[in-house]
Every structure is written in structure tokens, then in C-alpha cells.
Design an enzyme around this catalytic site. Sequence first.
Site, mmCIF file in Angstrom:
data_model
loop_
_atom_site.group_PDB
_atom_site.id
_atom_site.type_symbol
_atom_site.label_atom_id
_atom_site.label_comp_id
_atom_site.label_asym_id
_atom_site.label_seq_id
_atom_site.Cartn_x
_atom_site.Cartn_y
_atom_site.Cartn_z
ATOM 1 N N ARG A 1 -12.564 -5.747 1.832
ATOM 2 C CA ARG A 1 -11.860 -6.783 2.594
ATOM 3 C C ARG A 1 -12.835 -7.830 3.131
ATOM 4 O O ARG A 1 -12.503 -9.018 3.185
ATOM 5 C CB ARG A 1 -11.069 -6.152 3.736
ATOM 6 C CG ARG A 1 -9.822 -5.474 3.229
ATOM 7 C CD ARG A 1 -9.021 -4.857 4.328
ATOM 8 N NE ARG A 1 -7.660 -4.631 3.894
ATOM 9 C CZ ARG A 1 -6.776 -3.900 4.554
ATOM 10 N NH1 ARG A 1 -7.113 -3.331 5.697
ATOM 11 N NH2 ARG A 1 -5.566 -3.749 4.096
ATOM 12 N N LYS B 1 8.391 7.904 -0.374
ATOM 13 C CA LYS B 1 9.775 7.756 0.061
ATOM 14 C C LYS B 1 10.547 6.623 -0.605
ATOM 15 O O LYS B 1 10.042 5.511 -0.718
ATOM 16 C CB LYS B 1 9.767 7.469 1.561
ATOM 17 C CG LYS B 1 9.385 8.652 2.403
ATOM 18 C CD LYS B 1 9.832 8.334 3.794
ATOM 19 C CE LYS B 1 9.262 9.215 4.847
ATOM 20 N NZ LYS B 1 9.230 8.466 6.112
ATOM 21 N N GLY C 1 -2.766 -0.618 -0.510
ATOM 22 C CA GLY C 1 -2.541 0.771 -0.117
ATOM 23 C C GLY C 1 -3.107 1.760 -1.115
ATOM 24 O O GLY C 1 -4.164 1.542 -1.701
ATOM 25 N N GLY D 1 1.097 -3.206 3.449
ATOM 26 C CA GLY D 1 2.405 -3.575 3.990
ATOM 27 C C GLY D 1 2.788 -4.994 3.618
ATOM 28 O O GLY D 1 3.944 -5.280 3.274
#
Length: 393
Positions: free
Chosen positions: A37, A197, A350, A373
Amino acid sequence: MQKMTVKDIDVKGKRVLVRVDFNVPVDDSGNITDDRRIRSAVPTIEYLVNQGARVILMCHFGRPKEPFDPEMKVDRMGERLAQIIGRPVCKLDDCVGEEVENKVFAMKDGDIILLENVRFYKDTKNDPEFTEKLAKLGEIFVNDAFGAAHRAHSSTFGVAKLLPSVAGFLMQKEIEIMGNALRNPDKPFVAILGGAKVSDKIGVIENLLTKVDTLLIGGGMAYTFLKAKGYEIGNSLLEEDKVRLAKELMDKAVSSNVKLLLPVDNIVADRFAIDADKKVVDSTAIPADWEGLDIGPKTQELFANVIKNAKTVVWNGPMGVFEMEPFAGGTKAVAEALAKCNGTTIVGGGDSAAAVEQLGFANKVTHVSTGGGASLEFLEGKDLPGVAALKDR
Ligand code: AMP
């Protein structure tokens, strides 16, 4: 909508407040374990310095429980940045207030200051007082923190309302590559979704179903879909309350002419453990008391073949419990298939980004997003507040 970038404005001699994403992983001693990053923000910082701007960097790190917790300070990020760009980076011990202002107003062209962790203040509340104090430091705002762009915080959104605001190069790259894939993809367009999920990915599936030719679903979320097809899934992950939705999504795929492929075989284990007994079974034959922890070899091949012929690929979410070596094969196979694909290949942030990095495939894909996200919300088709607040071109 295209956004103005640092190249569209005159920054010489100006105090340029730059939001960067230095929220890097650290080990127990606070050493940076992956500086991707920080490196990703370097092109913007170097450009500004070379243009004679006075560069004031602001960033967040983690979720500090108390203000000025020494473990949550961002000194190490400043040191690493200085090493990478080979210039001094003056790290301040605060991010607003009189002392900071004195230092900032005394900067010379080309100087770089790194402010302390903005999360020591009410950044996440977009607190008007804090926002104003931050904005006072700059004459121009540059947002290069794609990873934080889905949040309307003081340092990502509030200041953009008070200062002329443009995108940095990383931000521009993220929104252009992903935006193009969503707006105007070369076909066939294939999306691969995985992870734990269904509930986290509903928005993404709904948005992508109107755009892709093929949707590949793996990971824990696949079992709710297999259940919706009427299969027995043993102890595999199940979101009981999403079975109906899974059925509706599969019906929508059919009516939208989208091929939605689920695992045809699985690696099942007799318990959730690295040393569990495991075997390969077809999706129609998952034994009771066993749980699916990875896609099987036939599915790996099926998915790899679809990916091979794609012109645009977007991947978000691992195919199995990749943190445990015996169940990492599916995720590796998909990463490898992306690396071999000649089309535009995009990895959402992620876990899937981490997998591609670890396997050494990062240079073989078109783009690895720096935002987990944020990239998910982007793929959902949402307007990210940190992006929306920047000037349109
Ligand atoms: P997410 O944050 O939703 O992308 O999910 C990532 C997590 O999903 C990782 O920690 C994986 O270990 C987990 N995961 C992937 N596949 C499975 C599976 N079949 N069963 C249980 N967990 C899984």
C-alpha cells in the site's frame, strides 16, 4: 464519470493535502510485513514533489482504542516511505493543531510531511471541527486512498467538500480499471466469487448478473447455492436464511442468460482442522458429518477453462479455507488461471489479493486492487463517497 487528477491542476508551491492508504499489516512487534500500500502511493507523492508541491500526507492505521496509543502511531510508515523514495519524510506527532500548522506553513516546495494517525481523532465521524482543522492545512486535496474511499470520513470525504479535490494516480487507476470492466468490458466477461458468506456478496452478485457472461461461485458461500439446488451439504457452511435468495439469484442468471457455475466436486473434511481427514467428493455426494472446505480438482479444471477464454475477469474471495494448506488448492488454481489469462484480469482486495501476492502472481494480472471493502462496494455498483466528492473531469 471521469475524475480530475493531480495532472489537471497546478500544484507548484501549493500545500497539497494527500490522503493515502498506509493501513499496512504489521507483526506483533509492529514491523511492516507488506508495504504494497505504501509503494502504491509513491507515484503520486513523487509526482507532486517533482512538481514543487508541499506534500502533506494523512493516513489512518487500525482502530486505535485510545488517542495516541504508541502502538498505533504511523512513524514506521513514514520511515518506510522515506526509504522507498529516498527523500526525508518529516513525521509529525499530531495531525491537527497549532504546532502542526506552524510546521506545515513553514514547508518549502518539495517537502514531505506525514501527519499522525487521523483515527486518533473523530475522523470516522466526519466531525466538522476535525474536518476543518485538517482542511486548513492544505490548499488542494488529493485522494489516493482507494482502500478508504467507501467511507465518508473527515480525511476522505469531509476535506473534499472544503478544498478543490482531485484523484491521485492510484485512485485513478483503481476507478478506471474497475470502472471500465463494469461499464464496457471486453467479452466474455467472467466473475469469480468466493469467501465465506453469501450475505456479504449479495450486492455484488446482483450487480454482476446484469453484466457478466459467466459467474463462477466457490468458497463457503457456494454451499448455500448447492443447498438451494436441493443437494445435501453435510456440515458445510450454510446460511439457512439465504437459501431462497440463492435460488432467486440462480433463476435470475437463467433469465439473464448468464451461466452461473457452482462447484461440481469438493474437498470435504471430517472437521474444520488442518490435520482433518479429507477426501474428494462430487457435489451430489457430500456425506453427512463432513464439510466442504475447498473446491475439488474437477471444479478447478472447469473454472480454469472458463477463465482461460475470458477477455475480462474479476475475482473476489477465496475458493476454500486457503489459510490451511490442505484446502488452499482451489484458490491457488484460480490465481494461476488468472495469471495465464490473456484478457484483463482484476483481483478485488482482501483475501484473494493476498493469495495472488503470496503465490507470486501479482505481476501477471492486470490489476490487484488495494481496497478490500472499497472494491467490493465498487463492484456492487455503489458510488463511493471518497470518489464522488472529487472534481469531475
Ligand atoms: P470473505 O471474507 O467473505 O472473503 O471470506 C474469506 C474467508 O472465507 C476465509 O477466511 C476462508 O477461510 C473462508 N472460507 C472460504 N471457503 C470456505 C469454506 N468452504 N468453508 C469455510 N470457510 C471458508
